[in-house]
Design an enzyme around this catalytic site. Structure first.
Site, PDB file in Angstrom:
ATOM      1  CB  SER A 187     -42.931 -51.243  19.587  1.00  0.00           C
ATOM      2  OG  SER A 187     -43.188 -51.396  18.219  1.00  0.00           O
ATOM      3  CE  LYS A 213     -40.297 -49.855  17.122  1.00  0.00           C
ATOM      4  NZ  LYS A 213     -41.570 -49.278  16.623  1.00  0.00           N
ATOM      5  CE1 TYR A 241     -37.987 -52.242  14.643  1.00  0.00           C
ATOM      6  CE2 TYR A 241     -38.993 -53.456  12.847  1.00  0.00           C
ATOM      7  CZ  TYR A 241     -39.105 -52.576  13.901  1.00  0.00           C
ATOM      8  OH  TYR A 241     -40.320 -52.020  14.225  1.00  0.00           O
ATOM      9  CE1 TYR A 296     -46.273 -48.335  17.787  1.00  0.00           C
ATOM     10  CE2 TYR A 296     -47.837 -48.868  19.524  1.00  0.00           C
ATOM     11  CZ  TYR A 296     -46.747 -49.211  18.755  1.00  0.00           C
ATOM     12  OH  TYR A 296     -46.136 -50.401  18.961  1.00  0.00           O
ATOM     13  CB  VAL A 356     -48.396 -54.706  18.101  1.00  0.00           C
ATOM     14  CG1 VAL A 356     -48.530 -53.327  17.495  1.00  0.00           C
ATOM     15  CG2 VAL A 356     -47.207 -55.451  17.547  1.00  0.00           C
TER      16      VAL A 356
END
Lengths: 304, 304, 304, 304
Positions: free
Chosen positions: C65, C68, C188, C240, C258
């Protein structure tokens, strides 16, 4: 059909399970927590006026949410369709959702049998007059004898009813209660504290299997359409989050209370009340539910 | 009771409302959007085998979610109680909740009649064999004639079924689907594209009013208890978010589809199918619902 | 400030905790589950170009992530404010809410750092050209060397990414994705499989502490306002459900993955990357978080 | 930097927009609804003690939710980390979620700046002593002069605060409030009714830009870490559902109130207060927000 032997069989079959099963008596109020779980009663009354009973059918217990059927009946008598302006008629989907839905649906409770809905019904009754007196009068007429309110239970409900106080204030904040919160809750807490026996409940609810006619006098309590609609609401919303399961396994309109009672209706045949204080995780009487399953299995009675 | 004049009356009463009422034909698939809303049909078949029909009762239409009753029946026949390991039996509370609940309840759909639940049923059927062929075979036996799948509708469902694809992948992510997502969805999209007439549906669903026995042959399709349970699920969960309202106003187990059809069961009496393509905001046929209300009012038939 | 001794201290302090602490390596993909939790690395790069590193700072890991931030940067470069038409900028409130909110907010993800938001960003990039190639080119420029995609990880993401496939189809159903679901997910899944070292991440993210200027060349990657806004999004939404806790305890814009990496920005001072594969229950690197707390405590650096 | 000309410019630029823009004064209390929207004030105070002000900076207004910063400060002083046992530190995700989350998170409010959280803080303060007197004493020390409570506003809050009464009872039902609901709400309603000017707020909040030291005396109000943490909470949770947007566009810790005030902190530099009664749909002052955006654009000050 001779129902007495059937109720005796059910009593014989279930009584040994008292104390063995895993249920728990409602403990949020001392007066309820003190009730012995070692009790089981069952009573019914047919449309023809025949009665049958077994076990602790003459022991009074706190009817709690079963009272919502009677307060709803009183409100429908006066308001009929207008009652539904601020109360829905759909299952709520989940115990947790009651407040969630009340928020997203802006203070309109899903149905009259969740707490918020019953408080909204009480609000309507307060607008119409002396709600507590009217309810007691209707029950006295339905039972042929006066029904007491357990003052200790009513006081405990009031002292510990933070969640219900939250629900009522929440609706008041959405402007969907007309009356003073305290006054509305007083009616609600008192109706929950009504004390009745299985025999009395089976008699009092008799109009629901008789197209709305009084179980003793035969005079109209509700119109036939109104009685059918109360039954429909009981079937879809009467047993908390287990309504689908009750319909699936029992197939009768039922309304339960955390005092351990469950009333059931076999339209055009009879009304039934079972009671045993220990509850399953859905808040319904554990043995009461088993008793209803046995009753349906033994008699073949079901609306489906 | 002679039902033909009653259906004629309903047809006469509702036909003038075609095109006047505010409903809208389902538009998410071109093949459905093209269907003329100017159609209304009604048909029934009694336990004794008598039939009655009026209006466009012989016009085939896309049965859509009504197919969920037949796929559920097929799954119950093979799995009985084991079917319920990964599907619930409670009303979902709200259209919007289907995905919400699927998340909080970790991939276990609330009941077999919401889309997620029907996809879970399709997954079980795929595990059992050639689901599509089995379903077609069962329907052919129930109707006494083969039932076609509308290939254009099936293709459109697949091309635009993003939400259903999302639901299936979501469950797969929770490990509650055993089979390949595409294979499961192929069964689901095809069953939705089944094309039947009111007369065929009223005949095919006949086992639901006959304690599970085949409408023509009398052989068991479901056990009596299984048939009652399908009826219970239809009453509590069969008409999307209007299940409470249907129970309240109509009082019969019903299952609707966005093609505009609604099947209804009067246990021990008859099965009924109404069809009119324009839908109300809850996704149920607008005139179909009115037809059922009229039918109940004229016949006094209701489970309550 | 001489940062090397500080990073050494942190490494010395945390290394003994490897294997003792209760974290767990991400296990949803075999290629990630195989990574040894016995690793810890930390690296930083100041605005002036000074670097410091300790532990396993030169070991490549799956950035997941953290990618991103880079895909968002690429999208902002091309679309600036127009990017926000279909992506929000608010914290999502809860892990569970991502799908819930996507439903109630009709396919508009809360922010670009939840999965749904990053998939929406990928959709925009697909509309603009060869998204995967553009992303690799930008990262190569930022690091001064090519960055590989771990093909096994990318393939595993695709094979097991049911939840992400659900999210993408769900948005497609709301008509908030323009491109083919499979094509968007391919971008993605590949960006998540980028493999970088702490040193590379600390260098690549350098524009975020330099008002948007390239860490090596000084040319604009983002405008100063755009860079500030990416930092703001990292602080409010980058870790998160622990974003509030990170702001409270660490007080720096951070983005975690992660794979066990966390990048952090001290505006006008430096960028930092820590990595240790074992995750805490919020999905953030357990030792990484402790390393950042130590770094802040030892240096007094914080945006607050 | 000389801030006076900057504040003058902002005042000159925004004043013509008074009455043109679409905002609405909070109307849930008569005393707030009566406030003229034709007012705009701005004031700041630097760490060095310099002040600047423009417009209606000396007009007292109802600080409402801005008081949550001061009550939180008082609670942190006494309880430090123990405060967080029953209050979270995460953004709540959505206005609507406050009650939803309170239900699913069993009476633990998401953060101290949503109403439920501030009521929980008030409960802690009641356990510690005379909360109202302590709060007034702290504010008097911070401002160097006594701060009044608007008795009419406090009374109105109490008379119409059904939602807050619901929240408090809801928490009491989860056993996460220790004190009597009425006593806790009395503190909460009174703190919301504090009446201050922009100049007073800018002075009183001064410890937040000075590592916790008193703006006038220099003595510790909070520890440096505690002050940073209050700033972090303001940035992530201080402006209702617009916290992400505030971070994105303004990039400073802010706390707003429905009276139209917003306080902002530039760590190590200054504290700022803007006020204009008309609110945008997120409940934040419409012109106040624009003023902060202008301030940041003109000064380049931001934490990012």
């Amino acid at each position: 059909m001779d129902f007495q032997p059937i109720l005796d069989e059910i009593n014989d079959e279930l009584r040994p399970r008292l104390g063995q099963v895993g249920g728990k008596v409602a403990s949020y109020i001392p007066a309820l927590a003190r009730v012995s779980p070692q009790q089981f009663g069952i009573a019914l009354r047919t449309c023809a006026g025949d009665t049958a009973a077994a076990g602790d059918a003459a022991v009074p217990f706190s009817i709690q949410s079963m009272s919502k059927v009677f307060s709803l009946t009183l409100a429908i008598r006066s308001l009929d369709e207008a009652l539904w302006d601020r109360i829905g008629r759909e299952p709520s989907g989940s115990a947790f959702n009651s407040l969630v839905q009340l928020e997203s649906e802006r203070g309109i409770p899903r149905n009259p049998f969740i707490n918020a809905g019953a408080i909204a019904v009480a609000d309507r009754l307060v607008s119409l007059g002396d709600a507590k007196a009217e309810l007691l009068a209707m029950l006295a007429r339905l039972c042929g004898e006066p029904i007491p309110i357990d003052a200790e239970v009513a006081r405990s409900e009031a002292d510990t009813g933070f969640r219900n106080t939250a629900l009522a204030n929440f609706m008041k904040g959405f402007d969907t209660l007309d009356n003073d919160v305290a006054e509305v809750l007083d009616v609600y807490f008192n109706q929950c504290a009504l004390s009745m026996t299985c025999e009395q409940v089976a008699c009092a609810a008799g109009y629901l299997c008789r197209d709305g006619r009084h179980p003793l006098a035969g005079t109209p309590v509700l119109s036939p359409a109104q009685a059918r609609r109360v039954n429909a609401l009981m079937l879809t919303c009467g047993t908390y989050d287990a309504a689908g399961e009750f319909a699936f396994r029992i197939g009768l309109p039922c309304k339960s209370g955390v005092g351990g009672g469950i009333m059931a209706v076999v339209p055009d045949r009879l009304t039934l009340c079972v009671w045993s204080p220990a509850l399953d995780p859905t808040g319904n009487s554990l043995l009461g539910r088993q008793a209803l399953e046995l009753f349906v299995a033994k008699t073949g009675l079901s609306v489906f």
